[in-house]
Design an enzyme around this catalytic site. Structure first.
Site, PDB file in Angstrom:
ATOM      1  N   GLN A 104       0.825  -1.209   0.000  1.00 43.20           N
ATOM      2  CA  GLN A 104       0.000   0.000   0.000  1.00 43.20           C
ATOM      3  C   GLN A 104       0.858   1.258   0.000  1.00 43.20           C
ATOM      4  O   GLN A 104       1.718   1.409   0.871  1.00 43.20           O
ATOM      5  CB  GLN A 104      -0.879  -0.029   1.260  1.00 43.20           C
ATOM      6  CG  GLN A 104      -1.814   1.150   1.411  1.00 43.20           C
ATOM      7  CD  GLN A 104      -2.538   1.132   2.753  1.00 43.20           C
ATOM      8  OE1 GLN A 104      -1.998   0.664   3.745  1.00 43.20           O
ATOM      9  NE2 GLN A 104      -3.748   1.647   2.784  1.00 43.20           N
ATOM     10  N   GLY A 105       0.624   2.141  -0.942  1.00 40.10           N
ATOM     11  CA  GLY A 105       1.388   3.403  -1.015  1.00 40.10           C
ATOM     12  C   GLY A 105       0.553   4.596  -0.600  1.00 40.10           C
ATOM     13  O   GLY A 105       0.130   5.390  -1.433  1.00 40.10           O
ATOM     14  N   TYR A 106       0.286   4.693   0.674  1.00 37.44           N
ATOM     15  CA  TYR A 106      -0.530   5.803   1.202  1.00 37.44           C
ATOM     16  C   TYR A 106       0.324   6.818   1.952  1.00 37.44           C
ATOM     17  O   TYR A 106       0.518   7.938   1.522  1.00 37.44           O
ATOM     18  CB  TYR A 106      -1.607   5.250   2.146  1.00 37.44           C
ATOM     19  CG  TYR A 106      -2.906   4.854   1.483  1.00 37.44           C
ATOM     20  CD1 TYR A 106      -2.943   4.399   0.171  1.00 37.44           C
ATOM     21  CD2 TYR A 106      -4.109   4.942   2.175  1.00 37.44           C
ATOM     22  CE1 TYR A 106      -4.143   4.040  -0.424  1.00 37.44           C
ATOM     23  CE2 TYR A 106      -5.314   4.585   1.585  1.00 37.44           C
ATOM     24  CZ  TYR A 106      -5.330   4.134   0.280  1.00 37.44           C
ATOM     25  OH  TYR A 106      -6.518   3.781  -0.290  1.00 37.44           O
ATOM     26  N   GLU A 135     -14.713  -3.659   4.183  1.00 34.80           N
ATOM     27  CA  GLU A 135     -14.178  -4.876   4.776  1.00 34.80           C
ATOM     28  C   GLU A 135     -13.795  -4.667   6.232  1.00 34.80           C
ATOM     29  O   GLU A 135     -12.644  -4.765   6.619  1.00 34.80           O
ATOM     30  CB  GLU A 135     -12.972  -5.359   3.959  1.00 34.80           C
ATOM     31  CG  GLU A 135     -12.369  -6.692   4.346  1.00 34.80           C
ATOM     32  CD  GLU A 135     -13.385  -7.813   4.499  1.00 34.80           C
ATOM     33  OE1 GLU A 135     -14.433  -7.755   3.846  1.00 34.80           O
ATOM     34  OE2 GLU A 135     -13.113  -8.727   5.280  1.00 34.80           O
ATOM     35  N   SER A 166      -5.103   6.150  12.773  1.00 34.32           N
ATOM     36  CA  SER A 166      -4.820   5.961  14.201  1.00 34.32           C
ATOM     37  C   SER A 166      -6.126   5.917  14.995  1.00 34.32           C
ATOM     38  O   SER A 166      -7.167   6.372  14.520  1.00 34.32           O
ATOM     39  CB  SER A 166      -3.954   7.105  14.722  1.00 34.32           C
ATOM     40  OG  SER A 166      -4.746   8.275  14.858  1.00 34.32           O
ATOM     41  N   ASN A 167      -6.068   5.385  16.183  1.00 31.15           N
ATOM     42  CA  ASN A 167      -7.299   5.270  16.962  1.00 31.15           C
ATOM     43  C   ASN A 167      -7.893   6.636  17.311  1.00 31.15           C
ATOM     44  O   ASN A 167      -9.097   6.756  17.501  1.00 31.15           O
ATOM     45  CB  ASN A 167      -7.056   4.414  18.210  1.00 31.15           C
ATOM     46  CG  ASN A 167      -6.974   2.930  17.840  1.00 31.15           C
ATOM     47  OD1 ASN A 167      -6.880   2.583  16.656  1.00 31.15           O
ATOM     48  ND2 ASN A 167      -7.013   2.057  18.834  1.00 31.15           N
ATOM     49  N   GLU A 168      -7.045   7.647  17.348  1.00 29.23           N
ATOM     50  CA  GLU A 168      -7.578   9.012  17.573  1.00 29.23           C
ATOM     51  C   GLU A 168      -8.330   9.480  16.329  1.00 29.23           C
ATOM     52  O   GLU A 168      -9.392  10.094  16.441  1.00 29.23           O
ATOM     53  CB  GLU A 168      -6.438   9.976  17.919  1.00 29.23           C
ATOM     54  CG  GLU A 168      -5.862   9.777  19.320  1.00 29.23           C
ATOM     55  CD  GLU A 168      -5.084   8.470  19.468  1.00 29.23           C
ATOM     56  OE1 GLU A 168      -4.474   8.005  18.486  1.00 29.23           O
ATOM     57  OE2 GLU A 168      -5.095   7.912  20.587  1.00 29.23           O
TER      58      GLU A 168
END
Lengths: 398, 378
Positions: free
Chosen positions: A125-127, A244, A383-385
């Site tokens: 993945q290239g994000y 998903e 992230s979870n934030e």
């Protein structure tokens, strides 16, 4: 509402169990728990699944999916976790494939999907970029149109298993003049063998090589590798992140992790007694297991929503946050349980043919690196934030 | 495996939700809670008329063919209205004892009256010194001829003032904390020697201290087996736990809705406080807690008929999750409402109090965490 498995479900479970016992490649056994694996291992497992017709449980049948019910998918996950198989990396199977199915050209679908399914191509993945983490839309990698090609320049980072990958899907800026950062981004497929692609390892604090920097210098890519429309890539990127969700919680693997933690805690001594008899420690395991149970039923509610055709409800948004918190906590408590033998560090040791005795119990091996490694889970995939921000906006409407 | 509700169950939920919306608004509830009687007999009659009291009974017991899922649906919707009337005590608990241990004669005498709304029940089990232990029973039932004579005190019997009948746990043999020797009795509240001291509770319900002084009952007052009442008591209490978990989920959903809507309208520093990320993340945590609590309520409800060990593990796990979620949601709801959250005028404080009381009903978080740990390490 009913928790029981039908006789068909039980027969299916036995079928999966038998398959895993007989057909899970012998050379892969134990690799997942030892945290050692090579590209060929993942591809071999995918090929094995493909051969059985189980290459892509989550895909629609017309693309080679299994057509399983939600319950069957759940059983399959449970059984794979129980057998400690290698996971199927999500990059091609769970991330790219749904985007191609929804937005790709017929040629792209016909070419790439079968190769993901049969274990030919390994994707990454290239994000993320050095300057674009949680603020992904600030990405700077450029793709400039030159005739029938794009010329791509930029740097991607945290490329998980990029050193294994045959292909990468890259978010690139194709319209530098766009008014908003989310506009002018395109979703492009790049062959990792293209001249100008360079992968440099990043070693994480646990000593492992999972992630990489991916440098793209004047990489020439055919225009046919653009997915969907130019400058619409952000829509596809968001679709990918939202798609998903089942499986993201990692419930089945976490159950196995707690089972292992209980086994360790029943032999590790604390004040002369198994540490599981220590009320403080036992309480921590109980709380963790109860949290996991809540997550499991939340995931089952999500699966039921998907199965009914209504789609996942708002409860699905919490799977990533809660799932990763639990995964982290399991490794944390496992490290606590092993006491002083959390300290010795021998990655890749003993080697085959090595006749030295290992130091400390086998189960203590790599507990500290695993604990360190799992800190990634609340950072990756948004992230979870950021997940909190998403729920606040999309679910609570704040 | 299936997590969908049937269309009958969806209809049941709609029926209860409409009743609460139309006739159980917060101001009415507040007035009723403060009234002399503390409840509305005509509301109870309406529950009966709508079939709510019989919804969770099998047809063989004169009910409408439902079970724990129906009780869960009703309890959750009742939680949203902070319903005062003793559905839990009458239908879930007394109904549970009658289903699991009632003789044909007991069922025949009680179930039609229960489902029809004529008889109300309370569960007299806890004692001044028993805290949460169901087997800690010092109230005695001494054999006397063919019958028994009861003596002792029961503490905080919820719904006591409203009840016509009491389900009483008493010791027929053994010492105060023995697990055997406990027997369950069904006693009319009018029986000679039964006296009560009635009072309101902090969450707007009514309760009694119940005193038994040489209360003579016949052998036909025994529900289930003599001396071996504990397994049945534990089963019924686990069913009650599932129901209070559902009630707490209903409370949490209202608290979350109220908090989000308040945060959107309340302005400080020139903007709605809902814009502040620190509050947004708190509200997301509240949302997640309520969702996890919902999941655990489904889980325990679906596991009530499993073997004892699994059922107990499920009930304790659910109670722990609901206890923690309830604290988080109720405390944060008050916090985000600021000064307004402190007032008696606003509904938030009332939901706060009910959720707080649920935490210690049938064993608090610590007690259930201990039971869960003991069972899972056994």
């Amino acid at each position: 509402m009913d928790l029981s498995f039908s006789t068909e479900d039980i027969a299916f479970r036995d079928e999966v169990r038998t398959f895993l016992e007989k057909d899970y490649p012998a050379e892969l056994r134990g690799k997942f728990s030892r945290d050692e694996y090579a590209k060929e291992d993942f591809l071999l497992w995918q090929k094995t699944l493909f051969k059985r017709g189980w290459g892509a449980p989550a895909w629609p049948k017309k693309f080679g999916g299994t057509g399983w019910t939600a319950t069957q998918k759940y059983i399959f996950q449970e059984e794979c976790a129980r057998a400690e198989t290698l996971p199927v990396p999500p990059f091609g199977m769970a991330m790219l494939a749904p985007v191609l199915m929804a937005f790709g050209s017929e040629e792209q679908k016909a070419h790439y999907l079968p190769r993901i399914l049969n274990g030919t191509d390994f994707w990454c993945q290239g994000y993320s970029e050095p300057g674009a983490g949680s603020d992904l839309a600030s990405l700077k990698t450029k793709a400039e149109r030159q005739g029938d090609h794009y010329i791509i320049n930029g740097q991607k980072t945290w490329t998980t298993l990029g050193h294994f990958a045959d292909w990468i899907f890259v978010l690139c800026r194709t319209d530098p003049k766009a008014k908003k950062p989310q506009e002018g981004i395109s979703f492009i497929l790049v062959d990792m063998k293209s001249p100008g692609v360079e992968v440099r390892p990043i070693i994480t604090m646990d000593g492992s090589h999972e992630v990489n920097e991916t440098w793209l210098t004047d990489v020439k890519v055919p225009v046919a590798n653009l997915v969907g429309k130019e400058n619409e890539g952000w829509t596809y990127a968001k679709y990918l992140l939202a798609h998903e969700r089942s499986g993201i919680a990692g419930v089945a693997r976490s159950k196995k992790g707690i089972e292992r933690l209980r086994q360790i805690a029943s032999v590790e001594l604390d004040q002369g007694q198994p540490i599981i008899r220590n009320p403080e420690f036992a309480k921590k395991i109980s709380e963790l297991e109860i949290d996991l149970s809540a997550l499991e039923y939340t995931e089952l509610r999500t699966l039921a929503g998907e199965a009914s055709g209504k789609g996942p409800g708002p409860e699905s948004s919490i799977l990533k946050i809660k799932g990763t918190e639990i995964q982290q906590r399991i490794t944390e408590l496992t490290l606590e349980a092993v006491g002083v033998y959390g300290a010795p560090y021998f990655r890749g040791f003993p080697k085959d043919g090595d006749n030295q005795l290992p130091i400390g119990p086998d189960y203590a091996h790599l507990t500290a690196p695993m604990y360190a490694n799992m800190r990634k889970t609340s950072i990756y995939g948004g992230s979870n934030e950021i997940q909190h921000n998403i729920i606040a906006k999309m679910v609570l409407g704040l | 495996m299936d997590f969908a509700f049937t269309s009958e169950q969806d209809m049941l939920r709609d029926t209860v939700a409409r009743l609460i919306r139309e006739q159980y608004d917060f101001d009415t509830r507040r007035k009723v809670a403060k009234s002399e009687a503390g409840w509305r007999p005509q509301m109870w009659a309406q529950f009966a008329e709508l079939g709510l009291l019989g919804a969770s009974f099998p047809e063989s017991d004169g009910g409408f063919g439902g079970g724990p899922i129906e009780a869960m649906i009703i309890s959750e919707e009742f939680g949203k209205g902070l319903v005062i009337e003793p559905y839990l005590q009458t239908v879930v608990i007394a109904g549970g004892f009658l289903r699991h241990g009632g003789s044909a004669a007991q069922k025949e005498e009680n179930l039609p009256a229960l489902i029809g709304g004529e008889r109300l029940y309370a569960f007299a089990y806890s004692e001044p010194k028993s805290r949460f232990d169901l087997h800690d029973v010092s109230t005695t039932a001494k054999k006397d001829g063919k019958g028994y004579v009861l003596n002792g005190q029961k503490a905080v019997v919820l719904g006591g003032p409203l009840a016509t009948h009491l389900v009483v746990t008493a010791r027929t043999s053994g010492g105060q904390r023995d697990t055997s020797g406990i027997t369950v009795f069904l006693v009319p509240k009018t029986a000679k020697g039964v006296s009560t001291r009635d009072y309101p509770t902090v969450d707007g319900l009514r309760a009694s201290e119940v005193y038994f002084e040489n209360v003579a009952v016949g052998a036909d007052a025994v529900i289930g087996e003599v001396d071996n009442g504990l397994p049945m008591i534990e089963k019924v209490v686990d069913e009650a736990i599932a129901a209070v978990c559902a009630e707490a989920v209903g409370c949490m959903k209202i608290l979350n809705e109220a908090t989000i809507s308040y945060a959107r309208q309340r302005k400080q520093f020139g903007q709605p406080i809902a814009n502040f990320q620190v509050l947004q993340h708190r509200m997301v945590d509240m949302f997640m807690a309520a969702e996890q609590a919902t999941s655990m309520t489904y889980m325990v409800t679906l596991k009530l008929d499993e073997p004892d060990r699994q059922r107990k593990l499920a009930a304790s796990a659910a109670k722990v999750q609901i206890g923690k979620a309830g604290k988080l949601v109720s405390q944060d709801a008050v916090q985000i409402h600021g000064g307004m959250g402190m007032t008696d005028e606003l509904n938030v404080g009332h939901f706060f109090k009910r959720v707080t009381m649920i935490e210690s009903q049938f064993g608090n978080t610590d007690w259930h965490l201990r039971r869960y740990t003991e069972l899972s390490n056994r």
